[in-house]
Scaffold this active site. Structure first.
Site, mmCIF file in Angstrom:
data_model
loop_
_atom_site.group_PDB
_atom_site.id
_atom_site.type_symbol
_atom_site.label_atom_id
_atom_site.label_comp_id
_atom_site.label_asym_id
_atom_site.label_seq_id
_atom_site.Cartn_x
_atom_site.Cartn_y
_atom_site.Cartn_z
ATOM 1 C CG MET A 1 -5.805 0.355 11.661
ATOM 2 S SD MET A 1 -4.863 0.069 13.150
ATOM 3 C CE MET A 1 -5.835 0.983 14.338
ATOM 4 C CG ASN A 2 -5.405 5.997 11.660
ATOM 5 O OD1 ASN A 2 -6.178 5.983 12.607
ATOM 6 N ND2 ASN A 2 -4.134 5.669 11.771
ATOM 7 N N GLY B 1 -11.145 6.515 7.961
ATOM 8 C CA GLY B 1 -12.467 7.123 8.097
ATOM 9 C C GLY B 1 -13.609 6.122 8.141
ATOM 10 C CE LYS B 2 -11.598 0.425 9.368
ATOM 11 N NZ LYS B 2 -10.340 1.200 9.373
ATOM 12 C CD GLU C 1 -12.662 -1.571 14.811
ATOM 13 O OE1 GLU C 1 -11.950 -2.297 14.093
ATOM 14 O OE2 GLU C 1 -12.407 -0.380 15.020
ATOM 15 C CB CYS D 1 1.521 5.691 2.772
ATOM 16 S SG CYS D 1 3.187 5.380 3.414
ATOM 17 C CB CYS E 1 5.257 8.172 0.676
ATOM 18 S SG CYS E 1 4.185 6.832 0.091
ATOM 19 C CB CYS F 1 2.300 2.642 0.455
ATOM 20 S SG CYS F 1 4.071 2.997 0.623
ATOM 21 C CG HIS G 1 7.266 3.804 2.583
ATOM 22 N ND1 HIS G 1 6.514 4.662 1.809
ATOM 23 C CD2 HIS G 1 8.566 4.045 2.250
ATOM 24 C CE1 HIS G 1 7.328 5.392 1.058
ATOM 25 N NE2 HIS G 1 8.573 5.026 1.304
#
Length: 196
Positions: free
Chosen positions: A11-12, A14-15, A88, A145, A147, A182, A185
């Site tokens: 998610m997030n 840029g798809k 989606e 992520c 990090c 990632c 995490h």
């Protein structure tokens, strides 16, 4: 020759931005794209593909019982169609993924499907699994992520910040419910950078 493309990411990543840009590019060149999105994803309204950067695209919707091959075949009886774009795509059924392959092979129309690969439990969605099996071209879009490492896990997060491991596979939501992490995490359950 037409191809079935599967572009996936966490998610997030840029798809939706890339999907809307691809649709625009076809229109700009005088070609006819056709976009569909699942009716189940109504975060921004039914039939609206919305990118976090502020772009929007109105699209037709499909459900788990929609025959995508039949829909596209009927559409090309009315007008030329240069590409079929699916948003989606993780929500597609096995049957619908095979219908996408038939659109490519029998109607000679390229298909570009955008979606998640895996759910918040780290398991493949039905649509993702079959797209990975059948697609001519598979491309992973990058996400980051907290990090700075590559994020490829979708973590569902409780209101108190805990990474959830159980629940229904499908729970529609955005930043309020999910964060891209990632693997490290995700497995540690660290949805956000520790304070301090």
């Amino acid at each position: 020759m037409a191809s079935l493309h599967y572009k996936f990411a966490a998610m997030n990543s840029g798809k939706s931005t890339q999907l809307i840009q691809a649709h625009f590019n076809y229109c700009e060149r005088g070609m006819v794209p056709y976009a569909m999105t699942p009716a189940i994803d109504d975060r921004y309204g039914v039939g609206v593909i919305t990118a976090r950067v502020g772009l929007e695209l109105c699209a037709d919707v499909f459900t788990a019982t929609s025959d995508l091959f039949d829909i596209v075949q009927q559409r090309i009886e009315q007008q030329i169609l240069d590409v079929f774009i699916v948003d989606e795509a993780q929500f597609l059924t096995r049957t619908q993924v095979y219908q996408l392959a038939r659109i490519v092979d029998e109607l000679n129309i390229p298909v570009i499907a955008y979606g998640l690969k895996s759910d918040f439990r780290g398991e493949l969605f039905e649509g993702s699994y079959h797209l990975l099996c059948l697609a001519d071209k598979v491309e992973e879009l990058k996400s980051i992520c907290w990090c700075g490492n590559k994020a490829h896990m979708n973590a569902r997060v409780a209101d108190d910040g805990r990474v959830l491991r159980d629940g229904n596979q499908v729970e529609i939501g955005g930043h309020d419910k999910y964060v891209s992490l990632c693997r490290k995490h995700y497995l540690q359950g660290l949805a956000y950078k520790p304070a301090g």
